[in-house]
Design a protein around this motif. Structure first.
Motif, PDB file in Angstrom:
ATOM      1  N   GLY A 118       0.887  -1.243   0.074  1.00 41.68           N
ATOM      2  CA  GLY A 118      -0.069  -0.116  -0.111  1.00 41.68           C
ATOM      3  C   GLY A 118       0.916   1.129  -0.010  1.00 41.68           C
ATOM      4  O   GLY A 118       0.383   2.397   0.178  1.00 41.68           O
ATOM      5  N   ILE A 119       2.154   1.083  -0.315  1.00 47.30           N
ATOM      6  CA  ILE A 119       3.032   2.348  -0.388  1.00 47.30           C
ATOM      7  C   ILE A 119       2.839   2.949  -1.877  1.00 47.30           C
ATOM      8  O   ILE A 119       3.037   2.018  -2.866  1.00 47.30           O
ATOM      9  CB  ILE A 119       4.561   2.036  -0.096  1.00 47.30           C
ATOM     10  CG1 ILE A 119       4.424   1.287   1.363  1.00 47.30           C
ATOM     11  CG2 ILE A 119       5.262   2.987  -0.182  1.00 47.30           C
ATOM     12  CD1 ILE A 119       4.072   2.256   2.312  1.00 47.30           C
ATOM     13  N   VAL A 120       2.354   4.151  -2.019  1.00 46.76           N
ATOM     14  CA  VAL A 120       2.174   4.616  -3.330  1.00 46.76           C
ATOM     15  C   VAL A 120       3.234   5.841  -3.626  1.00 46.76           C
ATOM     16  O   VAL A 120       3.318   6.200  -4.979  1.00 46.76           O
ATOM     17  CB  VAL A 120       0.853   4.977  -3.538  1.00 46.76           C
ATOM     18  CG1 VAL A 120      -0.026   3.921  -3.596  1.00 46.76           C
ATOM     19  CG2 VAL A 120       0.469   6.338  -2.744  1.00 46.76           C
ATOM     20  N   THR A 121       4.037   6.215  -2.969  1.00 48.05           N
ATOM     21  CA  THR A 121       4.919   7.470  -2.873  1.00 48.05           C
ATOM     22  C   THR A 121       5.979   7.126  -2.266  1.00 48.05           C
ATOM     23  O   THR A 121       6.178   6.412  -1.247  1.00 48.05           O
ATOM     24  CB  THR A 121       4.363   8.830  -2.594  1.00 48.05           C
ATOM     25  OG1 THR A 121       4.045   8.801  -1.330  1.00 48.05           O
ATOM     26  CG2 THR A 121       3.338   9.070  -3.458  1.00 48.05           C
ATOM     27  N   THR A 122       7.162   7.590  -2.889  1.00 47.60           N
ATOM     28  CA  THR A 122       8.396   7.299  -2.180  1.00 47.60           C
ATOM     29  C   THR A 122       9.445   8.445  -2.294  1.00 47.60           C
ATOM     30  O   THR A 122       9.363   9.197  -3.402  1.00 47.60           O
ATOM     31  CB  THR A 122       9.211   6.080  -2.165  1.00 47.60           C
ATOM     32  OG1 THR A 122      10.343   5.709  -1.565  1.00 47.60           O
ATOM     33  CG2 THR A 122       9.559   6.070  -3.770  1.00 47.60           C
ATOM     34  N   TYR A 123      10.336   8.887  -1.645  1.00 46.43           N
ATOM     35  CA  TYR A 123      11.407   9.743  -1.964  1.00 46.43           C
ATOM     36  C   TYR A 123      12.691   9.426  -0.850  1.00 46.43           C
ATOM     37  O   TYR A 123      12.551   8.725  -0.178  1.00 46.43           O
ATOM     38  CB  TYR A 123      10.907  11.346  -1.978  1.00 46.43           C
ATOM     39  CG  TYR A 123      10.535  11.891  -0.520  1.00 46.43           C
ATOM     40  CD1 TYR A 123      11.208  12.352   0.657  1.00 46.43           C
ATOM     41  CD2 TYR A 123       9.181  11.574  -0.079  1.00 46.43           C
ATOM     42  CE1 TYR A 123      11.007  12.764   1.477  1.00 46.43           C
ATOM     43  CE2 TYR A 123       8.632  11.951   1.067  1.00 46.43           C
ATOM     44  CZ  TYR A 123       9.348  12.759   2.135  1.00 46.43           C
ATOM     45  OH  TYR A 123       8.859  12.945   3.212  1.00 46.43           O
ATOM     46  N   ALA A 124      13.853   9.999  -1.311  1.00 46.79           N
ATOM     47  CA  ALA A 124      14.779   9.740  -0.485  1.00 46.79           C
ATOM     48  C   ALA A 124      15.883  10.774  -0.602  1.00 46.79           C
ATOM     49  O   ALA A 124      15.960  11.645  -1.733  1.00 46.79           O
ATOM     50  CB  ALA A 124      15.851   8.681  -1.079  1.00 46.79           C
ATOM     51  N   VAL A 125      16.904  11.113   0.226  1.00 49.66           N
ATOM     52  CA  VAL A 125      17.612  12.056   0.575  1.00 49.66           C
ATOM     53  C   VAL A 125      19.052  11.534   1.021  1.00 49.66           C
ATOM     54  O   VAL A 125      19.136  10.535   1.665  1.00 49.66           O
ATOM     55  CB  VAL A 125      17.234  13.279   1.353  1.00 49.66           C
ATOM     56  CG1 VAL A 125      16.076  13.983   0.785  1.00 49.66           C
ATOM     57  CG2 VAL A 125      17.106  12.753   2.699  1.00 49.66           C
ATOM     58  N   PRO A 126      20.115  12.368   0.621  1.00 49.93           N
ATOM     59  CA  PRO A 126      21.675  11.682   1.030  1.00 49.93           C
ATOM     60  C   PRO A 126      21.660  11.820   2.221  1.00 49.93           C
ATOM     61  O   PRO A 126      21.447  12.696   2.721  1.00 49.93           O
ATOM     62  CB  PRO A 126      22.393  12.011  -0.107  1.00 49.93           C
ATOM     63  CG  PRO A 126      21.627  13.509  -0.341  1.00 49.93           C
ATOM     64  CD  PRO A 126      20.247  13.258  -0.644  1.00 49.93           C
ATOM     65  N   LEU A 127      22.232  10.728   2.879  1.00 51.63           N
ATOM     66  CA  LEU A 127      22.873  10.985   4.388  1.00 51.63           C
ATOM     67  C   LEU A 127      24.410  11.276   4.232  1.00 51.63           C
ATOM     68  O   LEU A 127      25.340  10.657   3.623  1.00 51.63           O
ATOM     69  CB  LEU A 127      22.784   9.730   5.006  1.00 51.63           C
ATOM     70  CG  LEU A 127      23.059   9.662   6.585  1.00 51.63           C
ATOM     71  CD1 LEU A 127      22.346  10.397   7.500  1.00 51.63           C
ATOM     72  CD2 LEU A 127      23.169   7.992   7.048  1.00 51.63           C
ATOM     73  N   ARG A 128      24.607  12.552   4.418  1.00 56.19           N
ATOM     74  CA  ARG A 128      26.125  13.135   4.135  1.00 56.19           C
ATOM     75  C   ARG A 128      26.481  14.003   5.153  1.00 56.19           C
ATOM     76  O   ARG A 128      25.897  14.706   5.929  1.00 56.19           O
ATOM     77  CB  ARG A 128      25.800  13.817   2.685  1.00 56.19           C
ATOM     78  CG  ARG A 128      25.037  15.088   2.674  1.00 56.19           C
ATOM     79  CD  ARG A 128      24.935  15.497   1.430  1.00 56.19           C
ATOM     80  NE  ARG A 128      24.122  16.936   1.595  1.00 56.19           N
ATOM     81  CZ  ARG A 128      23.150  17.337   0.627  1.00 56.19           C
ATOM     82  NH1 ARG A 128      23.383  16.642  -0.833  1.00 56.19           N
ATOM     83  NH2 ARG A 128      22.522  18.418   0.772  1.00 56.19           N
ATOM     84  N   ARG A 129      27.843  14.002   5.257  1.00 51.40           N
ATOM     85  CA  ARG A 129      28.519  15.225   6.071  1.00 51.40           C
ATOM     86  C   ARG A 129      29.447  15.742   5.185  1.00 51.40           C
ATOM     87  O   ARG A 129      30.488  15.248   4.891  1.00 51.40           O
ATOM     88  CB  ARG A 129      28.990  14.441   7.224  1.00 51.40           C
ATOM     89  CG  ARG A 129      29.713  15.327   8.226  1.00 51.40           C
ATOM     90  CD  ARG A 129      28.863  16.536   8.751  1.00 51.40           C
ATOM     91  NE  ARG A 129      29.483  17.329   9.521  1.00 51.40           N
ATOM     92  CZ  ARG A 129      29.091  18.694   9.717  1.00 51.40           C
ATOM     93  NH1 ARG A 129      28.106  19.060   9.063  1.00 51.40           N
ATOM     94  NH2 ARG A 129      29.809  19.769  10.554  1.00 51.40           N
ATOM     95  N   ARG A 130      29.134  17.044   4.368  1.00 55.90           N
ATOM     96  CA  ARG A 130      30.010  17.630   3.702  1.00 55.90           C
ATOM     97  C   ARG A 130      30.083  16.960   2.409  1.00 55.90           C
ATOM     98  O   ARG A 130      29.039  16.469   1.722  1.00 55.90           O
ATOM     99  CB  ARG A 130      31.380  18.057   4.302  1.00 55.90           C
ATOM    100  CG  ARG A 130      31.258  19.129   5.586  1.00 55.90           C
ATOM    101  CD  ARG A 130      32.518  19.698   5.913  1.00 55.90           C
ATOM    102  NE  ARG A 130      32.325  20.592   6.832  1.00 55.90           N
ATOM    103  CZ  ARG A 130      32.426  20.342   8.249  1.00 55.90           C
ATOM    104  NH1 ARG A 130      32.453  19.116   8.500  1.00 55.90           N
ATOM    105  NH2 ARG A 130      32.176  21.233   9.301  1.00 55.90           N
ATOM    106  N   ASP A 131      31.263  16.391   2.044  1.00 50.01           N
ATOM    107  CA  ASP A 131      31.264  15.829   0.838  1.00 50.01           C
ATOM    108  C   ASP A 131      31.357  14.174   1.158  1.00 50.01           C
ATOM    109  O   ASP A 131      31.558  13.196   0.371  1.00 50.01           O
ATOM    110  CB  ASP A 131      32.858  16.129   0.108  1.00 50.01           C
ATOM    111  CG  ASP A 131      32.789  17.632  -0.295  1.00 50.01           C
ATOM    112  OD1 ASP A 131      31.533  18.038  -0.748  1.00 50.01           O
ATOM    113  OD2 ASP A 131      33.869  18.118  -0.372  1.00 50.01           O
ATOM    114  N   LEU A 132      31.229  13.770   2.473  1.00 54.52           N
ATOM    115  CA  LEU A 132      31.273  12.260   2.691  1.00 54.52           C
ATOM    116  C   LEU A 132      29.790  11.934   2.682  1.00 54.52           C
ATOM    117  O   LEU A 132      29.072  12.219   3.462  1.00 54.52           O
ATOM    118  CB  LEU A 132      31.881  12.249   4.281  1.00 54.52           C
ATOM    119  CG  LEU A 132      31.796  10.797   4.747  1.00 54.52           C
ATOM    120  CD1 LEU A 132      32.691   9.924   3.773  1.00 54.52           C
ATOM    121  CD2 LEU A 132      32.378  10.797   6.079  1.00 54.52           C
TER     122      LEU A 132
END
Length: 259
Positions: A118-132
């Motif tokens: 029943g999941i119809v939408t998703t999005y993601a963001v990077p887990l980052r520290r500066r350039d890492l």
């Protein structure tokens, strides 16, 4: 969620994200707590983190009432999905309709499993520290008006803020552990040096000989018995070292010095 309630929940999430300078820290448990906040703040069905190293998932953590579903959907992305896409690009994967993703054959395994739950939408963001780049945060939305990101991108920016704070928390704990380890090593080295100096002084006084002579005796004794010098020093302090053998080693060292 009422504005004031949302602000309080956000403040709680940020404070919790910063609380990582502790012993016994577990990244999976920590990220699971942050994911719990994500579900409430982002009005989502579920949320989870994927830690990635060299392009491969190394750890998963999820939150919310549907934690197991979120973990299943994270595992379904080993062959491709929003988390890996966000990690690879270093940018957010904007809200995606999984119905459209199915039509486009995008992330086939992940998409089918998400729709089945029943999941119809998703999005993601990077887990980052500066350039890492450490991984990605993935948010799953159900078919309801409060479960999908707002059109102005506010929710996506909020997700990135939470992910950035989580990455900072992870980095701070890594630095904390490194500092604690270094401090322990320095303390151990200092304690060892103090024991060696104490043992030198004891032998010097007992034998009525210079401290350097006593040190040579301990060093030769340690080499002969294949023992750390620090251990020999402790044996001298505890008066369990073989005094005759120590004297003999000192004499041999003197003979070698005169040869």
């Amino acid at each position: 969620m009422h504005r004031s309630t949302r602000e309080i929940r956000l403040a709680e999430a940020l404070v919790e994200s910063a609380d990582t300078l502790v012993d016994g820290f577990e990244a999976a448990h920590y990220l699971s707590g942050v994911a719990d906040h994500c579900v409430g703040l982002l009005a989502a069905r579920g949320a989870g983190f994927m830690l990635i190293d060299d392009g491969r998932a190394v750890s998963l953590a999820a939150g919310g009432a549907d934690r197991e579903i979120a973990l299943e959907l994270l595992r379904a992305q080993y062959g491709g999905g929003p988390c890996l896409d966000s990690y690879s690009s270093g940018r957010a994967v904007p809200p995606v309709s999984l119905g459209a993703a199915r039509t486009d054959s995008r992330w086939p395994e992940f998409t089918e499993r998400a729709l089945a739950h029943g999941i119809v939408t998703t999005y993601a963001v990077p887990l980052r520290r500066r350039d890492l780049l450490l991984g990605a945060l993935n948010v799953f939305g159900a078919d309801r008006t409060d479960g999908s990101p707002s059109e102005d991108g506010t929710t996506l920016r909020l997700a990135q803020l939470i992910a950035d704070c989580a990455a900072l928390g992870l980095e701070n704990n890594t630095t904390y552990v490194q500092c604690r380890t270094l401090a322990g090593q320095l303390q151990q080295a200092l304690s060892s040096r103090v024991r060696i100096e104490q043992a030198k002084g004891m032998l010097s006084e007992r034998w009525h000989t210079p401290a350097d002579h006593a040190f040579v005796a301990m060093r030769q004794y340690a080499r002969r018995r294949r023992l750390p010098l620090d251990r020999v020093a402790q044996e001298v302090i505890d008066r369990v070292a073989d005094d005759a053998e120590l004297r003999r080693q000192a004499g041999l060292a003197d003979d070698e010095g005169r040869a």
